[in-house]
Scaffold this motif. Sequence first.
Motif, short mmCIF file in Angstrom:
data_model
loop_
_atom_site.label_atom_id
_atom_site.label_comp_id
_atom_site.label_asym_id
_atom_site.label_seq_id
_atom_site.Cartn_x
_atom_site.Cartn_y
_atom_site.Cartn_z
N ALA A 1 0.82 -1.20 0.00
CA ALA A 1 0.00 0.00 0.00
C ALA A 1 0.86 1.25 0.00
O ALA A 1 0.54 2.24 -0.67
CB ALA A 1 -0.92 0.00 1.22
N ASN A 2 1.97 1.21 0.72
CA ASN A 2 2.87 2.35 0.77
C ASN A 2 3.53 2.58 -0.58
O ASN A 2 3.70 3.73 -1.02
CB ASN A 2 3.92 2.12 1.86
CG ASN A 2 4.71 3.35 2.22
OD1 ASN A 2 5.93 3.37 2.14
ND2 ASN A 2 4.03 4.42 2.63
N ARG A 3 3.89 1.50 -1.26
CA ARG A 3 4.44 1.64 -2.61
C ARG A 3 3.43 2.29 -3.54
O ARG A 3 3.77 3.21 -4.31
CB ARG A 3 4.83 0.28 -3.18
CG ARG A 3 5.47 0.37 -4.58
CD ARG A 3 5.56 -0.97 -5.26
NE ARG A 3 4.24 -1.54 -5.54
CZ ARG A 3 3.45 -1.13 -6.54
NH1 ARG A 3 3.83 -0.15 -7.34
NH2 ARG A 3 2.27 -1.69 -6.72
N GLN A 4 2.20 1.86 -3.48
CA GLN A 4 1.16 2.42 -4.34
C GLN A 4 0.95 3.90 -4.05
O GLN A 4 0.81 4.70 -4.99
CB GLN A 4 -0.14 1.64 -4.14
CG GLN A 4 -0.09 0.20 -4.63
CD GLN A 4 -1.32 -0.58 -4.24
OE1 GLN A 4 -2.06 -0.21 -3.31
NE2 GLN A 4 -1.57 -1.68 -4.93
N ALA A 5 0.94 4.26 -2.78
CA ALA A 5 0.76 5.66 -2.41
C ALA A 5 1.92 6.52 -2.92
O ALA A 5 1.72 7.63 -3.43
CB ALA A 5 0.62 5.80 -0.90
N THR B 1 12.77 13.52 -6.88
CA THR B 1 13.92 12.79 -6.36
C THR B 1 13.48 11.95 -5.16
O THR B 1 12.51 12.27 -4.46
CB THR B 1 15.05 13.74 -5.90
OG1 THR B 1 14.54 14.63 -4.91
CG2 THR B 1 15.60 14.52 -7.08
N VAL B 2 14.21 10.86 -4.93
CA VAL B 2 14.01 10.02 -3.74
C VAL B 2 15.35 9.92 -3.04
O VAL B 2 16.35 9.53 -3.65
CB VAL B 2 13.51 8.61 -4.13
CG1 VAL B 2 13.33 7.75 -2.87
CG2 VAL B 2 12.20 8.70 -4.91
N ALA C 1 13.08 -3.00 3.25
CA ALA C 1 11.68 -2.74 2.90
C ALA C 1 11.58 -1.65 1.84
O ALA C 1 10.80 -1.77 0.88
CB ALA C 1 10.90 -2.35 4.15
N LEU C 2 12.37 -0.58 2.00
CA LEU C 2 12.36 0.48 1.00
C LEU C 2 12.88 -0.03 -0.34
O LEU C 2 12.36 0.32 -1.41
CB LEU C 2 13.19 1.66 1.47
CG LEU C 2 12.64 2.45 2.66
CD1 LEU C 2 13.66 3.49 3.14
CD2 LEU C 2 11.32 3.14 2.29
N GLU C 3 13.91 -0.87 -0.29
CA GLU C 3 14.45 -1.46 -1.52
C GLU C 3 13.39 -2.29 -2.23
O GLU C 3 13.26 -2.25 -3.47
CB GLU C 3 15.66 -2.33 -1.17
CG GLU C 3 16.39 -2.90 -2.38
CD GLU C 3 17.23 -1.87 -3.10
OE1 GLU C 3 17.31 -1.96 -4.35
OE2 GLU C 3 17.79 -0.98 -2.42
N TYR D 1 11.91 2.34 -3.25
CA TYR D 1 12.04 3.69 -2.73
C TYR D 1 13.20 3.85 -1.74
O TYR D 1 13.14 4.66 -0.81
CB TYR D 1 10.73 4.16 -2.09
CG TYR D 1 9.75 4.59 -3.17
CD1 TYR D 1 9.76 5.88 -3.67
CD2 TYR D 1 8.86 3.67 -3.71
CE1 TYR D 1 8.90 6.26 -4.68
CE2 TYR D 1 7.98 4.03 -4.72
CZ TYR D 1 8.01 5.33 -5.21
OH TYR D 1 7.15 5.71 -6.21
N ARG D 2 14.26 3.09 -1.97
CA ARG D 2 15.51 3.38 -1.27
C ARG D 2 16.40 4.09 -2.27
O ARG D 2 16.90 3.50 -3.22
CB ARG D 2 16.18 2.11 -0.77
CG ARG D 2 17.50 2.39 -0.06
CD ARG D 2 18.09 1.13 0.55
NE ARG D 2 19.38 1.41 1.18
CZ ARG D 2 20.08 0.52 1.85
NH1 ARG D 2 19.62 -0.72 1.99
NH2 ARG D 2 21.24 0.84 2.39
N GLY D 3 16.57 5.37 -2.07
CA GLY D 3 17.34 6.15 -3.02
C GLY D 3 18.78 5.71 -3.09
O GLY D 3 19.30 5.06 -2.18
N GLU D 4 19.42 6.06 -4.17
CA GLU D 4 20.81 5.66 -4.36
C GLU D 4 21.74 6.47 -3.45
O GLU D 4 21.50 7.63 -3.15
CB GLU D 4 21.21 5.85 -5.82
CG GLU D 4 20.44 4.95 -6.79
CD GLU D 4 20.90 5.13 -8.21
OE1 GLU D 4 21.85 5.90 -8.44
OE2 GLU D 4 20.30 4.50 -9.11
#
Length: 424
Positions: free
Chosen positions: A41-45, A61-62, A172-174, A178-181
């Motif tokens: 759900a967080n990814r979708q948001a 940017t992330v 989890a972010l990866e 949504y784990r930025g570089e």
Amino acid sequence: MELPVDADRLRADIEANAAFGRLNLEDPESRGRTNRTGSEANRQARDHFVERLEDAGMDVTVDAIGNVAGEWVPDSADPDAAPVACGSHLDSVPEGGIFDGPLGVYAALESVRAMRDAGVEPDRPVVVVSFTEEEGATYGNGLLGSSVATGGTDLEEALGYENDDGEALGDALESIGYRGEGTETLDPAGWDAFYELHVEQDTTLEEAGVDAGIVTTITGIGHCEATILGEANHAGATAMDDRTDALAAASEFVLDVEAAANDVVAESSETAVGTVGALSVSPNATNVVPGRVEAGVDVRDVKAESMETIAEAARESLDRLERERGVETDFTRPSTVLPEPMSDRLREIAHGSADAAGRSAIDLHSGAAHDAMRVARVTDASLLFAPSRDGVSHNPREWTDWADCAAATEVLAGAVALTAGADE
């Protein structure tokens, strides 16, 4: 500055976001969501938010902790000037409401769209941000993304925080993309200002019948932990005068904390609160005299000295219980976040924006923590409130009327535009 917003567009954004993690409850009045950081759900948001930023012509940017930001650099702006930022968060508590966080994120986006629609030409870039894990419901203790970005929490430490399933935040972010570089994060210290709009989560604005609240100070929060050791024994065979009942002692402790907070309210600060919100009783059996109790205490106020008074009263209560009830006690204070005043400069601008838009606004304090208090440690920050129906929040019944959402967003949009150097 009077800057009309598109109320229907704002509503559509919030309703679309509400679908990500929506609860399937039989009560037709319930509108709730569970949107934990790192979940599907967080990814979708996040995906939807990124799409809406890009639709508005913003560069997205992330960062390394998953904070998402969109930047608008109009032709009128100096691209090297310190930007004006605004936003909030997209994550929720379990079975939370649809406005807590998303209103601030999408009101910030709507502020940029309103400026573009009106042909406003600011001197500074404008940044719209959604901070990671504000609630602390899944990783850490809250305000995590803003704390990392402002240097309050180490990045690697934060990425290593684990949820109840043992999954690290970084993993989890990866997994949701949504784990930025690298190790770079947002740099709020480089912002000229930050605005956050949030639902009030109390009834002050509703009772006053005003459109917006402009926060003077965000409350400090102190967490204390008390342990009371008695002696577990048979509930039937142990005479009343032979008992060392840890729970009976703890009941006095709870009332002492309440009394201390009431005394502070009566004598020095009407905004002070003290709560014993968690008890762990051992062995927790009906037929056993309780031998051990662990209590969690929450102390808050806009005055640090009031928080200290209540915490010390809690400690003194335990000392008395040792003398009078024969228990052993321990008292620790694992975390204290001091009260954070908001920027006078930005509060004045926000009041001017409300006046120009024909919206009513009053000053008030915030009894809950928000990302703005982290950002305020490194640059000017302002927290604005929209009314909450009956003050309900962190609950599927959380509600702010759509007209109230739009009215408060108009105050935000005008304030952001003025701060960014737009002509009145």
